[in-house]
Design a protein around this motif. Sequence first.
Motif, mmCIF file in Angstrom:
data_model
loop_
_atom_site.group_PDB
_atom_site.id
_atom_site.type_symbol
_atom_site.label_atom_id
_atom_site.label_comp_id
_atom_site.label_asym_id
_atom_site.label_seq_id
_atom_site.Cartn_x
_atom_site.Cartn_y
_atom_site.Cartn_z
ATOM 1 N N THR A 26 0.832 -1.205 0.000
ATOM 2 C CA THR A 26 0.000 0.000 0.000
ATOM 3 C C THR A 26 0.865 1.252 0.000
ATOM 4 O OG1 THR A 26 -1.830 -1.111 1.115
ATOM 5 C CG2 THR A 26 -1.753 1.290 1.271
ATOM 6 N N ASP A 130 -8.897 3.172 1.386
ATOM 7 C CA ASP A 130 -9.865 2.085 1.298
ATOM 8 C C ASP A 130 -9.348 0.795 1.921
ATOM 9 O OD1 ASP A 130 -11.394 3.873 -0.073
ATOM 10 O OD2 ASP A 130 -11.049 2.991 -2.060
ATOM 11 N N ASN A 131 -10.247 0.056 2.562
ATOM 12 C CA ASN A 131 -9.893 -1.253 3.115
ATOM 13 C C ASN A 131 -9.670 -2.285 2.019
ATOM 14 O OD1 ASN A 131 -9.982 -0.552 5.860
ATOM 15 N ND2 ASN A 131 -12.209 -0.792 5.921
ATOM 16 N N GLU A 149 -6.481 -6.225 0.590
ATOM 17 C CA GLU A 149 -7.435 -6.086 1.686
ATOM 18 C C GLU A 149 -6.685 -5.781 2.974
ATOM 19 O OE1 GLU A 149 -11.229 -8.486 3.581
ATOM 20 O OE2 GLU A 149 -9.460 -9.621 2.967
ATOM 21 N N GLN A 150 -7.120 -4.733 3.673
ATOM 22 C CA GLN A 150 -6.489 -4.332 4.926
ATOM 23 C C GLN A 150 -4.974 -4.159 4.760
ATOM 24 O OE1 GLN A 150 -8.249 -3.462 7.474
ATOM 25 N NE2 GLN A 150 -10.235 -4.255 6.823
ATOM 26 N N HIS A 327 -16.433 -9.113 2.826
ATOM 27 C CA HIS A 327 -16.336 -7.780 3.423
ATOM 28 C C HIS A 327 -17.716 -7.178 3.602
ATOM 29 C CE1 HIS A 327 -14.803 -3.724 4.178
ATOM 30 N NE2 HIS A 327 -15.683 -3.290 3.288
ATOM 31 N N HIS A 331 -19.470 -6.063 7.042
ATOM 32 C CA HIS A 331 -19.674 -4.621 7.221
ATOM 33 C C HIS A 331 -20.875 -4.188 6.402
ATOM 34 C CE1 HIS A 331 -15.642 -4.557 9.022
ATOM 35 N NE2 HIS A 331 -15.267 -5.291 8.001
#
Length: 333
Positions: A26, A130-131, A149-150, A327, A331
Motif C-alpha cells: 500500500t 480504502d480497506n 485487503e487491509q 467484506h 460490514h
Amino acid sequence: MLHRAIFLLSLTLTHISLSVTASELTNNTVNFVNSLDPQQASLVLFKFKDEERFNWKFVPTARKGLPLKELNAQQKQLAIIVLKSSLSEQGFNKATSIIDLEEVLKVLNNEAYRDTELYYLSIFGQPQNDNIWAWRFEGHHLSLNFTVEQGKLAAVTPNFWGANPANVPSGDKQGLRVLKLEEDLARELINNLSAEQQKQAIISNKAYRDILTRNQQQVSPLANKGILFSALNSEQKAQLLGIISVYLNNMPKDLAQSRYQQIQSHSINNLQFAWAGSIKVNQKHYYRIQGDSFLIEYDNVQNNGNHIHTVWRDFKGDFGRDLLQEHHTKHKH
C-alpha cells in the motif's frame, strides 16, 4: 523426475522471496500515485467498482490506464517497486523477461510497433483510504490483477503469462525459454503415465487453438475430463503438485503458502490433469489442471507450437470477488 518435482514443491514453502509486510504494498502504491501529475493520475485512477477492473486483455492492443512510456525515470522506478511488491522474485523476473520478449519480436518479425514500455498500470480505489482496493499491470502477454485487503495482498487472479517465442530461435537471447518449467514438467508427467492412464488424461489428439477461457470476466469449471489425482501413483502425484508449484511460486510467499495449503486440504483427490495434442517436444499441445476452486490452463499452439499462453483462474475469487462478498457480509453498508 520425482526428485525434481519434490524440489519444486519445496520452492513453494521455502525459496520464494520474502513476503510483503502488511503495509509495504500500500505504501509503495501511494508513493507512486503521489509522484504523478494530475493528468497522469486521471489516467491511472479508477473507482473500485468501475467495470474497467474486469476488462482484462493479453493481446497487444490499446488499453486504459497509464503506460510506463508516459512516466519519467523516477516514476518508472516507483511503478516497478509496486510490481515487485506484488510478486515473488521468480514472478517478477518472469514478468520482466516476458516484457523483454517484445524486443525479440521486434527484431525477429521486423515489427516496429513492439514496445517494452506499453505496459499499463491501473489502480482501482484509493490505496491510502480504502480497506479493499485493486491494481492491474497489463500489456502483451501479461495481465496481472491484484486485490489488496487491509493493506495486504489477498488475491492475484486472473493472472496471465505468455511467451512468444516460447523458445527464442536466434539472436542474443537464443535458447531462452521464459516458461520452460510450465512446459517441461507437464510433458514429463504425461509421458510418465501408463498407457491406460494416458487414455484418461489425453482428452483430444488435437490441441485447442488457445486457452478455452480466453479473457472471460468470470469462469466456471470446465468439462469434467482428465485423470484424477487419486488415480496417480506417488511419483506422479508429486509431479502434478510440482507443476502447480511453478504457478504458485509467482505469488508472494504468504499467499503462495496459503493457496498450497488450501489445495492440499480441500479435495486434493479431485484435482484433474487433462492433456490435448501431441506429447512430443516441439509439437502443438495443451493441458489444464482443475480443482474445486481454481483452474490452470496452458497452451502452446500458435507459431507451430512455439507460443505459450498460461493463466490461473479462481472460480469465485477472481478480482477478489470472494473477499468483497465477505467484506460486505461483515460490514453492512
